[in-house]
Design an enzyme around this catalytic site. Structure first.
Site, PDB file in Angstrom:
ATOM      1  N   ARG A  22      69.982 -24.275  32.747  1.00 57.68           N
ATOM      2  CA  ARG A  22      69.517 -24.551  31.384  1.00 57.68           C
ATOM      3  C   ARG A  22      70.684 -25.002  30.494  1.00 57.68           C
ATOM      4  O   ARG A  22      70.497 -25.798  29.573  1.00 57.68           O
ATOM      5  CB  ARG A  22      68.813 -23.318  30.796  1.00 57.68           C
ATOM      6  CG  ARG A  22      67.476 -23.063  31.484  1.00 57.68           C
ATOM      7  CD  ARG A  22      66.665 -21.962  30.850  1.00 57.68           C
ATOM      8  NE  ARG A  22      65.396 -21.811  31.557  1.00 57.68           N
ATOM      9  CZ  ARG A  22      64.416 -20.993  31.193  1.00 57.68           C
ATOM     10  NH1 ARG A  22      64.555 -20.231  30.119  1.00 57.68           N
ATOM     11  NH2 ARG A  22      63.293 -20.929  31.895  1.00 57.68           N
ATOM     12  N   SER A  76      69.089 -13.717  27.988  1.00 55.89           N
ATOM     13  CA  SER A  76      68.299 -12.577  27.553  1.00 55.89           C
ATOM     14  C   SER A  76      69.207 -11.366  27.711  1.00 55.89           C
ATOM     15  O   SER A  76      69.688 -11.097  28.802  1.00 55.89           O
ATOM     16  CB  SER A  76      67.068 -12.469  28.456  1.00 55.89           C
ATOM     17  OG  SER A  76      66.133 -11.607  27.878  1.00 55.89           O
ATOM     18  N   ARG A 115      63.303 -17.155  42.120  1.00 58.77           N
ATOM     19  CA  ARG A 115      62.070 -16.608  41.524  1.00 58.77           C
ATOM     20  C   ARG A 115      60.862 -17.412  41.982  1.00 58.77           C
ATOM     21  O   ARG A 115      60.923 -18.633  42.046  1.00 58.77           O
ATOM     22  CB  ARG A 115      62.163 -16.640  39.992  1.00 58.77           C
ATOM     23  CG  ARG A 115      63.309 -15.779  39.506  1.00 58.77           C
ATOM     24  CD  ARG A 115      63.366 -15.649  38.006  1.00 58.77           C
ATOM     25  NE  ARG A 115      64.551 -14.876  37.644  1.00 58.77           N
ATOM     26  CZ  ARG A 115      64.926 -14.613  36.406  1.00 58.77           C
ATOM     27  NH1 ARG A 115      64.194 -15.052  35.389  1.00 58.77           N
ATOM     28  NH2 ARG A 115      66.009 -13.913  36.170  1.00 58.77           N
ATOM     29  N   GLU A 156      64.922 -20.616  25.705  1.00 56.94           N
ATOM     30  CA  GLU A 156      65.672 -19.439  26.139  1.00 56.94           C
ATOM     31  C   GLU A 156      66.756 -19.816  27.145  1.00 56.94           C
ATOM     32  O   GLU A 156      66.524 -20.532  28.101  1.00 56.94           O
ATOM     33  CB  GLU A 156      64.711 -18.440  26.790  1.00 56.94           C
ATOM     34  CG  GLU A 156      65.441 -17.207  27.306  1.00 56.94           C
ATOM     35  CD  GLU A 156      64.530 -16.276  28.111  1.00 56.94           C
ATOM     36  OE1 GLU A 156      63.296 -16.344  27.924  1.00 56.94           O
ATOM     37  OE2 GLU A 156      65.061 -15.499  28.916  1.00 56.94           O
ATOM     38  N   ARG A 174      62.697 -24.544  34.833  1.00 54.15           N
ATOM     39  CA  ARG A 174      62.014 -23.498  35.595  1.00 54.15           C
ATOM     40  C   ARG A 174      62.015 -23.849  37.078  1.00 54.15           C
ATOM     41  O   ARG A 174      61.138 -24.549  37.565  1.00 54.15           O
ATOM     42  CB  ARG A 174      60.571 -23.338  35.081  1.00 54.15           C
ATOM     43  CG  ARG A 174      59.854 -22.078  35.529  1.00 54.15           C
ATOM     44  CD  ARG A 174      58.471 -21.956  34.915  1.00 54.15           C
ATOM     45  NE  ARG A 174      58.526 -21.868  33.468  1.00 54.15           N
ATOM     46  CZ  ARG A 174      58.746 -20.737  32.796  1.00 54.15           C
ATOM     47  NH1 ARG A 174      58.904 -19.606  33.448  1.00 54.15           N
ATOM     48  NH2 ARG A 174      58.800 -20.734  31.486  1.00 54.15           N
TER      49      ARG A 174
END
Length: 427
Positions: free
Chosen positions: A396, A357, A267, A354, A282
RNA sequence: GGAGAGGUGGCAGAGCGGUUGAAUGCGCCUGACUUGAAAUCAGGUUUAGGGUCAAACCUAACGGGGGUUCGAAUCCCCCCCUCUCCGCCA
């Protein structure tokens, strides 16, 4: 993609649902206007084409019957055929252009939030559904952020990775790499046990695939692109796995189809320059095990709950405290109609972050990607519902393990379920 | 990268300018026969858009996009993809 027929037949409902995402952001009126124009032209065009077909057939029959191609009768028909062709040549480009405009506008519209999705403006109005594992929360005093403990143990290498690539990249060293592999294998094994079929898809995907799942056209700046090849680095396994069945008609009896997939994800994180600049939270490249389901519309709500449960099972097995949020209408993703986020406890920050999802896309992606199913004895086809969720984001999870399992002496205990994979008890 | 072959319905596979939305086979559905099933026989069975209370009906689609023609799955041009052989390579 929203159903144009629904927009046409129920514009107020559609507009109201879109407003629940963000008031004033989406306007379906231009679509309605263009649609009316297009349909009007289509009517005229259809009539002309019907006449053109008649002429063609008539000439064919007469020729077969031995008529002279130079006879007046044939010449007259040909002349009329040419006139019809002229008129069509005028109408066709207009209609084509209108259709293209409508398509572009519809592709830019997000999914409608489900009726059960709580109304809210942004992430502050997400609703906490449940918490798990408070008893595993330890005293956070002295717990180092995962990037600090990781560098201290020599298992996370940030600065050299930046040299090799750029910022927001990491290299895992020694036990760090092993822990990453252990997490991947544990998650896959668990989900396979739960009934998912593993797939290792391509991680370079074409534009059609990204359009199918909804990343394109609106979010082009979020993905890395190989411009010369119309290929993009996949931002999530959702893209290649969902598109596995693009343009297919599935047998109803084969539903639900459930896949799990480990892939690296890429990303660009455009516009998040100040956020989460340190650590594993991130990155431009990260690993993830993804769950993807193709289900009968009647069962998608139940399948969604099951899928969330499958993701939660990983956190529970790892004994990592987490909570489940139901995202509000202002925070759910572009393609989703309903979405639960799992957030894991990060003691160094004293917050939940998070880690998964889980979304129900209803027929939104299926319509874009044309993934349908056929029921025996029933005419026609219907769109499947697609679901997916992280099960889980590996980086994560690693961050959460490095913090939640950190010992006062500066070591990190290996979670019990990973020991057979790691063959050691402490990092 | 070089040379060749090919992309047609759920699948296999014909068709190579005229009532072909498309032969045939498989699959599937309905009916007959049967106590039931199999086998056999008869009929049916693409998708999308429009239209209709529902039908009838109209239009489009033979990898994608242009072109020729009254008419294109069939002829011409461009692009994409797949396969085979050679070369290179993890």
């Amino acid at each position: 993609m929203l159903d144009l027929k629904l927009i046409r037949s129920n514009p107020d409902l559609v507009q109201e649902r879109l407003n629940a995402r963000k008031a004033g952001e989406y306007d379906i009126q231009p679509i309605l206007d263009l649609d009316a124009q297009q349909r009007s032209i289509e009517g005229d065009r259809g009539q002309l084409q019907a006449r053109s077909n008649e002429i063609g057939k008539a000439i064919g029959q007469k020729m077969k019957g031995g008529a002279n191609p130079q006879s007046e009768e044939i010449i007259a028909l040909k002349t009329e055929g040419n006139e019809v062709k002229q008129k069509l040549a005028d109408l066709e480009p207009q209609e084509k252009e209108l259709k293209a405009q409508i398509k572009a506008l519809i592709l830019a519209l997000p999914n409608l939030p489900d009726a059960t999705t709580p109304i809210g403006a942004n992430e502050t109005e997400n609703v906490e559904i449940r918490r798990w594992g408070d008893e595993y929360k330890k005293d956070a005093t002295g717990i180092l952020p995962h990037w600090d403990i990781g560098e201290k143990l020599g298992i996370l290498e940030f600065s050299r990775a930046v040299k090799v690539a750029q910022s927001r990249f990491v290299s895992l060293m020694g036990a760090g790499a092993a822990l990453e592999r252990a997490l991947i294998n544990f998650m896959l094994d668990t989900q396979i046990e739960a009934g998912y079929t593993e797939v290792m898809p391509p991680v370079l995907v074409n534009s059609e695939s990204l359009t199918g799942t909804g990343q394109l056209p609106k979010f082009a700046e979020e993905s890395f692109r190989c411009a010369e090849d119309d290929l993009w680095l996949t931002p999530t396994a959702e893209v290649p796995v969902t598109n596995l069945y693009r343009d297919e008609v599935l047998d109803a009896e084969n539903l639900p189809i459930a896949h799990c997939a480990y892939t690296p994800c890429f990303r660009r994180e455009a516009g998040s320059y100040g956020k989460d600049t340190r650590g594993l939270i991130r990155l431009h490249q990260f690993n993830k095990v993804e769950l993807v389901k193709f289900v009968h519309p009647d069962h998608s709500a139940a399948e969604h709950e099951k899928l969330v449960g499958n993701a939660e099972a990983i956190l529970q097995a790892l004994k990592l405290p987490y909570r489940v949020l139901e995202l509000c209408s202002g925070d759910i993703g572009f393609s989703a109609g309903k979405c639960y986020d799992l957030e894991v406890w990060l003691p160094s920050a004293g917050t939940y972050r998070e880690i998964s999802s889980c979304s129900n896309f209803y027929d939104f992606q299926a319509r874009r990607a044309s993934i349908r199913f056929k029921e025996p004895k029933q005419k026609g086809t219907r769109f499947v519902h697609t679901l997916n969720g992280s099960g889980l984001a590996i980086g994560r999870t690693m961050a959460a393990v490095l913090e939640n399992y950190q010992q006062p002496n500066g070591t990190v205990e290996v979670p019990e379920v990973l020991r057979s994979y790691m063959r050691k008890d402490f990092l």
